[in-house]
Scaffold this active site. Structure first.
Site, short mmCIF file in Angstrom:
data_model
loop_
_atom_site.label_atom_id
_atom_site.label_comp_id
_atom_site.label_asym_id
_atom_site.label_seq_id
_atom_site.Cartn_x
_atom_site.Cartn_y
_atom_site.Cartn_z
CD GLU A 3 44.32 45.68 63.40
OE1 GLU A 3 44.27 44.72 64.18
OE2 GLU A 3 43.69 46.74 63.57
CG ASP B 4 35.48 57.68 66.54
OD1 ASP B 4 36.26 56.77 66.25
OD2 ASP B 4 35.21 58.01 67.71
N GLY B 5 37.93 58.50 64.42
CA GLY B 5 38.95 57.79 63.68
C GLY B 5 38.59 56.35 63.38
CG HIS B 6 37.30 52.05 64.68
ND1 HIS B 6 36.24 51.50 63.98
CD2 HIS B 6 38.16 51.03 64.92
CE1 HIS B 6 36.45 50.20 63.83
NE2 HIS B 6 37.62 49.90 64.38
CB CYS C 94 37.24 44.07 68.39
SG CYS C 94 38.74 43.59 67.48
CB CYS C 95 37.71 38.99 66.91
SG CYS C 95 38.69 39.98 65.75
CG HIS D 100 41.74 49.54 60.59
ND1 HIS D 100 40.51 48.96 60.85
CD2 HIS D 100 42.55 49.16 61.61
CE1 HIS D 100 40.57 48.26 61.96
NE2 HIS D 100 41.81 48.36 62.45
CD GLU E 43 40.36 42.93 63.15
OE1 GLU E 43 39.64 43.25 64.11
OE2 GLU E 43 41.12 43.72 62.54
CB CYS F 61 36.44 42.64 63.43
SG CYS F 61 36.11 42.39 65.18
CG HIS G 110 38.64 53.71 69.43
ND1 HIS G 110 39.94 54.13 69.34
CD2 HIS G 110 38.52 52.66 68.58
CE1 HIS G 110 40.59 53.35 68.49
NE2 HIS G 110 39.75 52.47 67.99
#
Length: 598
Positions: free
Chosen positions: A291, A176-178, A385-386, A239, A307, A309, A128
């Protein structure tokens, strides 16, 4: 036709539903987050990184830096709405702390500094690092635009410059993986005009789907958005938040580079998402595992992940597509998602949150996870995060009210508001008064107008069949709902439009291909989706069904901050009472359903 966002401060929500949510966000949610960031040790991580002497000590998840950045972004937008001493103090002290934690060459990540002893980019799949950098860049741009303070912007530019030297063809080839860095770099490019930021964003978008990531553990490449090139995706997978952040960033790149092929691909993907992967509330992500998005029409209400987010990311993507195309369908989804899937994620008091926004809780359900809705909203999460995502969304909501182009101004979200816009003909001023979403009367008064003709656009929501419009008391034709109604004339200060939207309860049937709710109905009213809480019923929700008959609306100023309830006839002479979905679980937590057997 492409549209432009209005300059910061040109649209201001002045009252009503969203003003109250913003007030609570400012007075309750953001201050509570300041305390939680201290209690969780997230701010302490920055202090430890700044003094360079606490290697090995770290609190929270490895991506916890982002919680501070999103909170700082919310603080910045609030400063733009109305400066305050406490907000300014938070901004000054926390920004200085972030700057102090930055490495001499521009790198910044407290987990890398404190746990990995400065070893960078060794785990792009799960680390991340670029995701954290992206939220820093977004906070920096918000702070610069909102307050003129360049503290974070200077930090962000130094970090972005380092990323441009590190990543790309012939350098470190990876992503990046996210996803998130993609749209953050475009934001920074728009703020600074630095071409290398857009070039790196383009690289990160195009590098997806070429096997640069090695999926660890149980998750495959779709989880990390590396299963297909962005241009080849037509059905979102993996995701949900990652997929939507990437789509938003790719849309930014397509717009800034004039890449119509990429934009067309993204529009097709959005249409698939809306047509077969989106819940009635606007929520997305039907699988707890990963997710993730499910298959088309895989939308079970009781195991919905949805979610918070992901709902916010959906709004961000739809906003970009609205600006790129001017098509009202994107604003329709923004409205649906904001009123239902986003604000369900925060309590009416503003100090507790849902991570997961299910559409059904069964009788005798139990919580086996902190994220389970049956456990109620939580004051904070280990993965937090949310909460700050909701904060920055509400603080920046004024920016979604209206858009413009050379020909005029378009009203996209209906709320009491003051709007000022510069168009080709000159300065336009509008005053909007309404009790939307509870009532459908929207009054728009022209307060300033150029001397020549210009176009005022009114969005007619897709649900609003039968709406009417009058200009200075003279009825006008509106045509079909689900589009932007362009009204071109030589407007004069004092001209008044009266739009009547049919805000009344209606039954909604699901697509027959959604087998989990086949034979059910839901209740909607205006932009609001309703639900049934066991608390309001005399029968067990899991054991009843509704029958044909009139829907009875009741205004309840004493209930849940003031709502309109809907009474629905059920079998055996019973009546079920429905409340707005966003307000559920604010009195007690128990069985609830959006869909009920018919």
């Amino acid at each position: 036709m492409p549209l432009r966002p209005l300059p910061l401060g040109a649209a201001r929500i002045t009252g009503g539903f969203w003003s109250e949510r913003q007030r609570i966000n400012r007075t309750s949610t953001i201050p509570a987050a300041a305390r939680r960031l201290e209690e969780a040790g997230t701010l302490l991580n920055f202090r430890r990184a700044a003094d360079r002497s606490s290697v090995g000590q770290f609190a929270g998840k490895l991506f916890a830096d982002t919680d501070v950045y999103k909170w700082l972004e919310a603080v910045a937008w609030e400063q733009a709405r109305e400066p305050a001493g406490e907000l300014a103090a938070w901004q000054t002290t926390t920004s200085a702390l972030v700057a102090a934690a930055q490495e001499p060459d521009g790198y910044l990540n407290t987990y890398t500094r404190l746990v990995l002893d400065g070893q960078r980019y060794g785990d792009l799949e799960k680390g991340h690092e670029l995701y954290c950098a992206g939220h820093l860049l977004q906070a920096a741009v918000a702070q610069s635009r909102a307050t003129g303070d360049r503290t974070l912007l200077d930090v962000a530019c130094r970090l972005a410059d380092l990323l441009c030297k590190t990543f790309g063809p012939g350098r470190l080839e990876g992503v990046d993986g996210h996803p998130l860095i993609e749209m953050a770099l475009v934001d920074l490019y728009r703020e600074t005009g630095t071409p290398s930021y857009l070039e790196l964003a383009s690289y990160f978008v195009e590098a997806r789907g070429h096997g640069l990531l090695t999926p660890p553990g149980h998750h495959g490449p779709a989880y990390f958005q590396d299963h297909l090139p962005v241009r080849a995706v037509r059905t979102l997978a993996g995701h949900a938040v990652r997929a939507l952040y990437l789509a938003a960033g790719a849309t930014d790149v397509a717009v800034e580079t004039g890449d119509t092929e990429l934009l067309d691909a993204l529009r097709a993907t959005w249409q698939t998402m809306v047509g077969s992967q989106t819940y009635l509330t606007g929520g997305v992500g039907s699988r707890w595992y990963g997710e993730a998005f499910g298959d088309p029409f895989e939308l079970p209400p009781d195991t919905a992940y949805c979610e918070t987010c992901a709902a916010i990311a959906s709004v961000q993507w739809s906003w970009r597509l609205l600006l790129a195309t001017g098509e009202s369908r994107y604003a329709d989804l923004i409205e649906r998602t904001l009123y239902n899937a986003v604000i369900s994620g925060v309590s009416l008091t503003g100090d507790s949150f849902f991570y997961v926004n299910t559409l059904k809780v069964r009788q005798h359900a139990y919580a086996d996870d902190q994220r389970s809705a049956i456990g109620g909203r939580q004051p904070w999460y280990g993965t937090a995060c949310c909460p700050p995502n909701v904060m920055r969304t509400l603080s920046s909501l004024d920016q979604l009210v209206a858009t413009s182009d050379d020909n005029g101004v378009q009203l996209q979200l209906y709320a009491p508001a003051a709007v000022t816009a510069e168009i080709g003909a000159g300065t336009v001023g509008l005053e909007v008064t309404t009790e939307y979403p509870w009532h459908g009367t929207v009054r728009v008064r022209v307060t300033e107008s150029p001397g020549e003709a210009w176009t005022l656009g009114l969005r007619l929501p897709a649900w609003a069949a039968g709406c009417t419009l009058a200009i200075n008391g003279v009825e006008q034709r509106t045509g079909a709902a689900g589009r932007l109604l362009p009204l071109r004339r030589s407007w004069q200060a004092g001209d008044e439009l009266l739009l009547e939207l049919p805000v009344e309860a209606r039954r909604t049937s699901p697509d027959e291909r959604i087998d989990s709710v086949r034979g059910c109905i839901a209740i909607e009213r205006g932009p609001l989706v309703y639900c049934f809480e066991q608390l309001d019923q005399d029968v067990v929700l899991d054991e009843t069904a509704v029958v044909p008959g009139a829907l009875v609306e009741r205004e309840r100023p004493d209930l849940l901050g003031g709502v309109t309830t809907v009474e629905v006839p059920a079998r055996d002479g019973q009546t079920l009472t429905a409340i707005p979905y966003y307000a559920w679980a604010n009195r007690t937590v128990g069985p609830m359903t959006v869909w009920v057997s018919e």
